[in-house]
Write a protein that holds these residues in place. Structure first.
Motif, PDB file in Angstrom:
ATOM      1  N   ASP A   1       0.911  -1.012   0.004  1.00 10.27           N
ATOM      2  CA  ASP A   1      -0.043  -0.089   0.189  1.00 10.27           C
ATOM      3  C   ASP A   1       0.806   1.364   0.090  1.00 10.27           C
ATOM      4  N   THR A   2       2.180   1.200   0.407  1.00 11.83           N
ATOM      5  CA  THR A   2       2.872   2.471   0.463  1.00 11.83           C
ATOM      6  C   THR A   2       3.654   2.604  -1.089  1.00 11.83           C
ATOM      7  N   ILE A   3       3.518   1.774  -1.997  1.00 14.57           N
ATOM      8  CA  ILE A   3       4.089   1.930  -3.192  1.00 14.57           C
ATOM      9  C   ILE A   3       3.506   3.208  -3.921  1.00 14.57           C
ATOM     10  N   TYR A   4       4.301   4.109  -4.515  1.00 17.52           N
ATOM     11  CA  TYR A   4       3.934   5.163  -5.121  1.00 17.52           C
ATOM     12  C   TYR A   4       3.302   4.917  -6.517  1.00 17.52           C
ATOM     13  N   VAL A   5       2.245   5.357  -6.829  1.00 23.65           N
ATOM     14  CA  VAL A   5       1.471   5.502  -8.004  1.00 23.65           C
ATOM     15  C   VAL A   5       1.285   6.900  -8.368  1.00 23.65           C
ATOM     16  N   ASP A   6       2.097   7.097  -9.767  1.00 26.01           N
ATOM     17  CA  ASP A   6       2.072   8.586 -10.213  1.00 26.01           C
ATOM     18  C   ASP A   6       0.557   8.755 -10.854  1.00 26.01           C
ATOM     19  N   PRO A   7       0.156   9.980 -10.676  1.00 28.38           N
ATOM     20  CA  PRO A   7      -1.206  10.091 -11.275  1.00 28.38           C
ATOM     21  C   PRO A   7      -1.033   9.869 -12.855  1.00 28.38           C
ATOM     22  N   ALA A   8       0.036   9.913 -13.466  1.00 30.44           N
ATOM     23  CA  ALA A   8       0.021   9.422 -14.922  1.00 30.44           C
ATOM     24  C   ALA A   8      -0.268   7.989 -15.132  1.00 30.44           C
ATOM     25  N   ILE A   9       0.106   7.023 -14.275  1.00 28.49           N
ATOM     26  CA  ILE A   9      -0.094   5.767 -14.163  1.00 28.49           C
ATOM     27  C   ILE A   9      -1.762   5.474 -14.080  1.00 28.49           C
ATOM     28  N   THR A  10      -2.234   6.056 -13.082  1.00 28.72           N
ATOM     29  CA  THR A  10      -3.679   6.020 -12.872  1.00 28.72           C
ATOM     30  C   THR A  10      -4.436   6.533 -14.318  1.00 28.72           C
ATOM     31  N   ASP A  11      -3.738   7.414 -14.859  1.00 31.56           N
ATOM     32  CA  ASP A  11      -4.563   7.883 -16.233  1.00 31.56           C
ATOM     33  C   ASP A  11      -4.414   6.780 -17.086  1.00 31.56           C
ATOM     34  N   TYR A  12      -3.241   6.127 -17.235  1.00 29.24           N
ATOM     35  CA  TYR A  12      -2.946   5.443 -18.199  1.00 29.24           C
ATOM     36  C   TYR A  12      -3.773   3.915 -17.932  1.00 29.24           C
ATOM     37  N   ALA A  13      -4.204   3.913 -16.908  1.00 27.61           N
ATOM     38  CA  ALA A  13      -5.003   2.481 -16.576  1.00 27.61           C
ATOM     39  C   ALA A  13      -6.278   2.907 -17.081  1.00 27.61           C
ATOM     40  N   VAL A  14      -6.775   4.021 -16.765  1.00 27.49           N
ATOM     41  CA  VAL A  14      -8.169   4.373 -17.272  1.00 27.49           C
ATOM     42  C   VAL A  14      -8.376   4.409 -18.595  1.00 27.49           C
ATOM     43  N   ARG A  15      -7.297   5.277 -19.169  1.00 29.70           N
ATOM     44  CA  ARG A  15      -7.350   5.268 -20.850  1.00 29.70           C
ATOM     45  C   ARG A  15      -7.303   3.838 -21.500  1.00 29.70           C
ATOM     46  N   LEU A  16      -6.623   2.650 -20.875  1.00 26.22           N
ATOM     47  CA  LEU A  16      -6.706   1.525 -21.453  1.00 26.22           C
ATOM     48  C   LEU A  16      -7.963   0.810 -21.261  1.00 26.22           C
ATOM     49  N   VAL A  17      -8.495   1.038 -20.255  1.00 24.70           N
ATOM     50  CA  VAL A  17      -9.652   0.451 -19.910  1.00 24.70           C
ATOM     51  C   VAL A  17     -11.009   1.134 -20.984  1.00 24.70           C
ATOM     52  N   THR A  18     -11.030   2.343 -20.890  1.00 20.62           N
ATOM     53  CA  THR A  18     -11.892   3.140 -21.583  1.00 20.62           C
ATOM     54  C   THR A  18     -11.835   2.652 -22.951  1.00 20.62           C
ATOM     55  N   ALA A  19     -10.652   2.397 -23.396  1.00 20.37           N
ATOM     56  CA  ALA A  19     -10.463   2.025 -24.810  1.00 20.37           C
ATOM     57  C   ALA A  19     -10.936   0.597 -25.276  1.00 20.37           C
ATOM     58  N   THR A  20     -11.350  -0.448 -24.025  1.00 25.03           N
ATOM     59  CA  THR A  20     -11.870  -1.527 -24.288  1.00 25.03           C
ATOM     60  C   THR A  20     -13.399  -1.392 -24.618  1.00 25.03           C
ATOM     61  N   ARG A  21     -14.051  -0.227 -24.158  1.00 27.60           N
ATOM     62  CA  ARG A  21     -15.632   0.134 -24.025  1.00 27.60           C
ATOM     63  C   ARG A  21     -15.658   0.772 -25.643  1.00 27.60           C
ATOM     64  N   SER A  22     -14.878   1.647 -25.780  1.00 26.12           N
ATOM     65  CA  SER A  22     -14.985   2.516 -27.227  1.00 26.12           C
ATOM     66  C   SER A  22     -13.578   2.434 -27.852  1.00 26.12           C
ATOM     67  N   PRO A  23     -13.429   1.525 -28.623  1.00 24.85           N
ATOM     68  CA  PRO A  23     -11.990   1.231 -29.569  1.00 24.85           C
ATOM     69  C   PRO A  23     -11.861   2.469 -30.315  1.00 24.85           C
ATOM     70  N   GLY A  24     -13.278   3.012 -31.072  1.00 27.21           N
ATOM     71  CA  GLY A  24     -13.081   4.038 -31.918  1.00 27.21           C
ATOM     72  C   GLY A  24     -12.211   5.491 -31.356  1.00 27.21           C
ATOM     73  N   LEU A  25     -12.366   5.440 -30.018  1.00 32.12           N
ATOM     74  CA  LEU A  25     -11.820   6.438 -29.544  1.00 32.12           C
ATOM     75  C   LEU A  25     -10.301   6.862 -29.505  1.00 32.12           C
ATOM     76  N   VAL A  26      -9.728   5.511 -29.826  1.00 28.45           N
ATOM     77  CA  VAL A  26      -8.107   5.602 -30.088  1.00 28.45           C
ATOM     78  C   VAL A  26      -7.876   5.047 -31.293  1.00 28.45           C
TER      79      VAL A  26
END
Length: 326
Positions: A213-238
């Motif tokens: 739980d103490t491992i650092y997660v940069d906000p850009a990492i969280t954004d990357y995860a969300v962009r990957l998951v969103t792309a599976t719902r709407s592949p046309g966005l990418v």
């Protein structure tokens, strides 16, 4: 921020398991990630690939309570979670708890039981509790479900409900061993299997989770995860509009959470105090493949979820995470 971590006891656990299991390095690493991140694991592979043996060996190496349930078509929910038994001589009901009350539950061939039995796991997998009658009982911590399924048989099997599939943090597909690995497997089968010793206690595992739980997660990492998951719902966005007709439903927000939590656990295993984009990319197939619901067109064109996730991984740019400032 701690940028590197000392060797941890889980390395000794994996070494102990490898005394029995040959190869399957990816499966063992994903098991370790699930243990550290508190997620459940679904393992798919043809018979004879030591899926069940790997889970049993891991359970022996981490200590704690272990229960195995062989899923069959005649199983009922009470066989899993427990039931209330009436005692005629006292006139009272007694609650008898089922095998889910363990630290590690092996649901062997989970797709051989009907949906009502599989659905009995929904509450305990998500909330770590079971409701029997009007009473609610907590399962022991840490709690982890590892399930196996056979992909090549359809006789006597039932598809897993989407709500349950989504509760598995990862789905790992186990392949055949290489020829050298199979030689080693046969050699080990010619002599008695070594006894697996407990290298860890449940309390130690909980302490390790607190470290994760103490491992650092940069906000850009969280954004990357969300962009990957969103792309599976709407592949046309990418820019993958040609895949839209193949996807009925994309991954849920649980997938974004699983990617980040799994990335932290993988960083911990690699001895880092921070998550890198490649941690998420490495776990993406296992986290997303079972959450992408394919259309009939995909089945007709023989397009599988792995192909769609791989295309998404190829077009969604990974962030440049700068950690020197920390």
């Amino acid at each position: 921020m701690v940028t590197s971590l000392p060797p941890h006891p889980l390395e000794h656990v994996l070494f102990e398991v490898k005394r029995t299991i040959v190869g399957q390095d990816v499966l063992l690493e994903r098991m370790a990630v699930a243990l550290l991140a508190g997620g459940h694991l679904l393992v798919e592979g043809v018979p004879g690939l030591a899926k069940t043996l790997a889970v049993k060996s891991l359970a022996s190496a981490i200590g704690g309570q272990f229960q195995r349930v062989q899923f069959t078509p005649d199983l009922v929910p009470a066989d899993l979670v427990g039931t209330r038994v009436y005692h005629q001589h006292t006139g009272e009901f007694e609650t008898v708890l089922g095998p889910v009350f363990a630290n590690l539950l092996l649901a062997d061939e989970i797709n051989r039981a009907p949906a009502k039995v599989q659905s009995a796991l929904l509450e305990v997998m998500q909330e770590h509790q079971v409701t029997i009658g009007r009473e609610t009982f907590r399962v022991p911590e840490p709690f982890l479900v590892m399930a196996t399924e056979n992909p090549i048989e359809s006789e006597g099997t039932y598809p897993l409900p989407e709500a349950q599939v989504d509760r598995f943090m990862m789905k790992v597909v186990v392949d055949y061993p290489t020829q050298p690995e199979e030689h080693a497997i046969v050699d080990r089968a010619l002599r008695p299997a070594p006894l697996i010793q407990a290298m860890l206690s449940p309390e130690s595992l909980i302490e390790m989770r607190e470290l994760v739980d103490t491992i650092y997660v940069d906000p850009a990492i969280t954004d990357y995860a969300v962009r990957l998951v969103t792309a599976t719902r709407s592949p046309g966005l990418v820019g993958l509009g040609e895949l839209e007709r193949y996807v009925s439903y994309g991954a849920s927000p649980r997938a974004s959470i699983a990617l980040v939590l799994g990335g932290r656990a993988l960083a911990f295993l690699r001895g880092r105090g921070y998550v890198l984009p490649q941690d998420l990319a490495e776990l993406a197939l296992d986290v997303l493949r079972h959450r992408v619901v394919l259309s009939y067109e995909a089945l007709a064109d023989e397009v599988d979820a792995d192909a769609i996730v791989s295309r998404v991984l190829g077009v969604v740019p990974a962030p440049e995470v700068v950690l020197q400032a920390r």
